[in-house]
Write a protein that holds these residues in place. Structure first.
Motif, PDB file in Angstrom:
ATOM      1  N   LEU A  76      -3.092  -0.170  -6.018  1.00 42.40           N
ATOM      2  CA  LEU A  76      -2.043   0.253  -6.957  1.00 42.40           C
ATOM      3  C   LEU A  76      -0.718  -0.154  -6.305  1.00 42.40           C
ATOM      4  O   LEU A  76      -0.392   0.331  -5.221  1.00 42.40           O
ATOM      5  N   VAL A  77       0.013  -1.063  -6.968  1.00 36.99           N
ATOM      6  CA  VAL A  77       1.221  -1.621  -6.356  1.00 36.99           C
ATOM      7  C   VAL A  77       2.427  -1.347  -7.260  1.00 36.99           C
ATOM      8  O   VAL A  77       2.331  -1.497  -8.485  1.00 36.99           O
ATOM      9  N   TYR A  78       3.535  -0.929  -6.651  1.00 33.11           N
ATOM     10  CA  TYR A  78       4.804  -0.768  -7.375  1.00 33.11           C
ATOM     11  C   TYR A  78       5.773  -1.826  -6.881  1.00 33.11           C
ATOM     12  O   TYR A  78       5.954  -1.980  -5.665  1.00 33.11           O
ATOM     13  N   ARG A  79       6.379  -2.573  -7.810  1.00 34.35           N
ATOM     14  CA  ARG A  79       7.283  -3.664  -7.429  1.00 34.35           C
ATOM     15  C   ARG A  79       8.631  -3.525  -8.119  1.00 34.35           C
ATOM     16  O   ARG A  79       8.718  -2.989  -9.236  1.00 34.35           O
ATOM     17  N   SER A  83      13.118  -8.735  -8.222  1.00 35.63           N
ATOM     18  CA  SER A  83      12.856  -9.495  -6.987  1.00 35.63           C
ATOM     19  C   SER A  83      11.349  -9.634  -6.738  1.00 35.63           C
ATOM     20  O   SER A  83      10.922 -10.522  -6.022  1.00 35.63           O
ATOM     21  N   GLY A  84      10.578  -8.735  -7.285  1.00 39.42           N
ATOM     22  CA  GLY A  84       9.134  -8.750  -7.031  1.00 39.42           C
ATOM     23  C   GLY A  84       8.769  -8.054  -5.724  1.00 39.42           C
ATOM     24  O   GLY A  84       7.578  -7.987  -5.373  1.00 39.42           O
ATOM     25  N   ALA A  85       9.742  -7.498  -5.003  1.00 39.91           N
ATOM     26  CA  ALA A  85       9.448  -6.847  -3.710  1.00 39.91           C
ATOM     27  C   ALA A  85       8.440  -5.707  -3.910  1.00 39.91           C
ATOM     28  O   ALA A  85       8.554  -4.941  -4.877  1.00 39.91           O
ATOM     29  N   ARG A  86       7.481  -5.611  -2.983  1.00 41.16           N
ATOM     30  CA  ARG A  86       6.508  -4.509  -3.041  1.00 41.16           C
ATOM     31  C   ARG A  86       7.188  -3.249  -2.519  1.00 41.16           C
ATOM     32  O   ARG A  86       7.544  -3.167  -1.354  1.00 41.16           O
ATOM     33  N   ILE A  87       7.329  -2.246  -3.379  1.00 44.28           N
ATOM     34  CA  ILE A  87       8.013  -1.011  -2.977  1.00 44.28           C
ATOM     35  C   ILE A  87       7.009  -0.021  -2.388  1.00 44.28           C
ATOM     36  O   ILE A  87       7.300   0.694  -1.450  1.00 44.28           O
ATOM     37  N   ALA A  88       5.818  -0.009  -2.959  1.00 51.27           N
ATOM     38  CA  ALA A  88       4.757   0.859  -2.418  1.00 51.27           C
ATOM     39  C   ALA A  88       3.417   0.252  -2.826  1.00 51.27           C
ATOM     40  O   ALA A  88       3.317  -0.395  -3.874  1.00 51.27           O
ATOM     41  N   ALA A  89       2.406   0.451  -1.986  1.00 53.37           N
ATOM     42  CA  ALA A  89       1.059  -0.037  -2.329  1.00 53.37           C
ATOM     43  C   ALA A  89       0.031   0.951  -1.786  1.00 53.37           C
ATOM     44  O   ALA A  89       0.171   1.452  -0.663  1.00 53.37           O
ATOM     45  N   ILE A 375       7.681   7.383  -5.461  1.00 52.51           N
ATOM     46  CA  ILE A 375       6.560   6.503  -5.809  1.00 52.51           C
ATOM     47  C   ILE A 375       5.600   6.334  -4.638  1.00 52.51           C
ATOM     48  O   ILE A 375       4.389   6.276  -4.808  1.00 52.51           O
ATOM     49  N   ALA A 376       6.149   6.325  -3.428  1.00 57.32           N
ATOM     50  CA  ALA A 376       5.287   6.212  -2.245  1.00 57.32           C
ATOM     51  C   ALA A 376       4.350   7.414  -2.180  1.00 57.32           C
ATOM     52  O   ALA A 376       3.246   7.321  -1.628  1.00 57.32           O
ATOM     53  N   PHE A 378       3.146   9.055  -4.910  1.00 55.52           N
ATOM     54  CA  PHE A 378       2.448   9.266  -6.191  1.00 55.52           C
ATOM     55  C   PHE A 378       0.964   9.618  -6.034  1.00 55.52           C
ATOM     56  O   PHE A 378       0.479  10.568  -6.639  1.00 55.52           O
ATOM     57  N   PRO A 379       0.184   8.844  -5.235  1.00 55.58           N
ATOM     58  CA  PRO A 379      -1.244   9.159  -5.165  1.00 55.58           C
ATOM     59  C   PRO A 379      -1.515  10.572  -4.659  1.00 55.58           C
ATOM     60  O   PRO A 379      -2.454  11.225  -5.100  1.00 55.58           O
ATOM     61  N   GLU A 380      -0.659  11.052  -3.719  1.00 57.23           N
ATOM     62  CA  GLU A 380      -0.839  12.425  -3.234  1.00 57.23           C
ATOM     63  C   GLU A 380      -0.425  13.404  -4.323  1.00 57.23           C
ATOM     64  O   GLU A 380      -1.117  14.369  -4.636  1.00 57.23           O
ATOM     65  N   GLN A 381       0.732  13.094  -4.922  1.00 52.09           N
ATOM     66  CA  GLN A 381       1.305  14.023  -5.900  1.00 52.09           C
ATOM     67  C   GLN A 381       0.426  14.167  -7.150  1.00 52.09           C
ATOM     68  O   GLN A 381       0.365  15.232  -7.744  1.00 52.09           O
TER      69      GLN A 381
END
Ligand SMILES: Cc1cc2nc3c(=O)[nH]c(=O)nc-3n(C[C@H](O)[C@H](O)[C@H](O)COP(=O)(O)OP(=O)(O)OC[C@H]3O[C@@H](n4cnc5c(N)ncnc54)[C@H](O)[C@@H]3O)c2cc1C
Length: 407
Positions: A76-79, A83-89, A375-376, A378-381
């Motif tokens: 699960l990737v947030y960009r 810019s396309g930068a990966r913010i969280a994965a 967002i980093a 999210f999976p925990e939350q």
């Protein structure tokens, strides 16, 4: 307590109605399914099923067919949308992380494949196509369903899984109960080889920017296609109250994403976008049932798609109703009361989280630091959404009732 099997009518042979039919049958209960369409054909879109639904499909023996037609996302990737930068994965298929955590897979699947898997095995004499419900009337413990073809049938109980524009919801709460979110979506399915700029094509990815985002994931047993949903904060008011679709064009869709990363614009440009989807949700309904008619799925709790939970919570509803009917041994009112009490709080919480998710995905430039931290996590939350075991939850009140009865 009565022990005769109730005569059950299900309205709508979509994701909820079909799952309910199987869940009842698995418990020795028969139901008739009334569907407005003349054939079961779902076109042009896909759905992502998470562990809270796939664990139930597994219990019903329906999961293998779904998995065979699905792609499990690598991550699960947030960009950043531009810019396309990966913010969280967060790893999913990678290292078996998702299955290890939740005990069931995450599946990207074409709706036609899902419908095929869900409709296989439904007894043909129980599926009544071309029957559009237009009215419900309850008298003396029986409900009469009236159809657009002028015919009618009677049942002891009606479960209405007739979707976001439910006719039964009007019967239960007195109005259409729908709220336009101020957002609309452009959707499409694109062969992966037409997306040369797309990094991580087998990941589920959110591309985020001011007032818009795009979500995509791969589908099919060979991960050969990508399904996407691009959400924009427009129009302010939906022009066609009675319809969820409005005419559109690729140029209109692309205009919202000017200056975005080529992976995003390539995907949007690959589809004609003759229509855009208004994103609607159901108001928190004051009740889900009236007498012997109860709502299920989108009819009860249509939600924004930002946690991808509309279909998943609908499958949870279906298993819950079936388990309660079987356990309450013909006590229809008791089963429906328990269903409503169990399902309203959970679906309401997910509806709220989906609405908040929209805001987090659409922040303006310069206001994103707090979002990135959010967002980093999210999976925990939001792990509680995927970890949920609907069958265990349906059995829990029955277990505690049994315990108090033996005290
Ligand atoms: C853009 C978008 C993307 C989505 N993506 C996801 C996702 O990734 N994951 C997810 O979990 N959910 C997703 N959803 C939500 C999901 O599609 C729904 O929540 C789900 O289909 C609800 O199932 P249902 O059985 O309640 O309704 P449906 O599946 O819509 O079925 C309703 C059925 O009732 C029939 N019907 C309607 N009216 C009548 C009538 N009067 N008489 C007889 N039959 C009738 C219809 O023909 C249909 O077959 C998305 C939704 C949208 C709009």
């Amino acid at each position: 307590m009565p022990s005769q099997k109730p005569k059950i009518a299900i309205v709508g042979a979509g994701i909820g109605g079909l799952t309910l039919w199987h869940a009842l049958r698995a418990r020795g209960l028969d139901a008739d399914l009334f569907e407005q369409a003349h054939e079961l054909a779902e076109i042009g879109a896909a759905v992502a099923l998470s562990a809270n639904a796939t664990r139930e499909l597994g219990r019903l023996g329906l999961l293998d067919a779904v998995v065979a037609a699905s792609t499990e996302p690598t991550e699960l990737v947030y960009r950043d949308g531009r810019s396309g930068a990966r913010i969280a994965a967060h790893p999913m298929r990678l290292g078996g992380a998702y299955r290890q955590r939740f005990g069931a897979p995450y599946c990207g699947v074409h709706r036609a494949d899902l419908q095929r898997a869900l409709s296989a095995g439904v007894a043909p004499d129980r599926l009544h196509l071309g029957r559009r419900l237009v009215g419900l009337d309850e008298r003396e413990g029986a409900v009469t369903l009236t159809f657009a073809d002028g015919g009618s049938v009677s049942a002891d109980v009606v479960i209405a899984a007739d979707g976001v524009r439910s006719v039964a919801r009007r019967h239960v709460v007195g109005d259409d109960g729908l709220l336009y979110s101020g957002t609309s979506g452009f959707r499409g399915i694109v062969p992966i080889d037409r997306l040369p700029s797309l990094p991580d094509p087998q990941a589920i990815q959110f591309w985020m920017g001011p007032s818009a985002h795009l979500l995509h994931y791969a589908i099919g047993g060979d991960a050969g296609h990508v399904n996407f949903l691009a959400v924009v904060e427009a129009p302010r008011a939906w022009p066609h109250a009675e319809r969820g679709l409005a005419p559109s064009s690729a140029a209109e869709a692309l205009a919202f994403f000017e200056g975005w990363h080529p992976a995003v614009t390539e995907m949007i440009a690959a589809v004609a976008h003759e229509a855009r989807w208004g994103l609607f949700l159901a108001h928190p309904l004051p009740r889900w049932r009236r007498g012997r008619v109860a709502l299920l799925g989108d009819a009860a709790h249509a939600m924004l798609p930002h946690h991808g939970q509309g279909a998943n919570t609908t499958i949870e509803d279906a298993v819950t109703v079936a388990e309660l009917f079987a356990a309450q041994d013909g006590d229809v009112n008791g089963a429906l009361a328990a269903y409503e009490a169990l399902r309203r709080p959970r679906t309401r919480a997910i509806q709220r989280a989906s609405w908040a998710g929209n805001r987090a995905l659409h922040l303006p430039d310069g206001a994103t630091a707090a979002r990135d931290a959010l967002i980093a996590a999210f999976p925990e939350q939001f792990g509680w959404i995927h970890a949920f075991d609907a069958l265990a939850a349906a059995k829990a009140p029955l277990r505690s009732a049994a315990r108090s009865a033996t005290r």
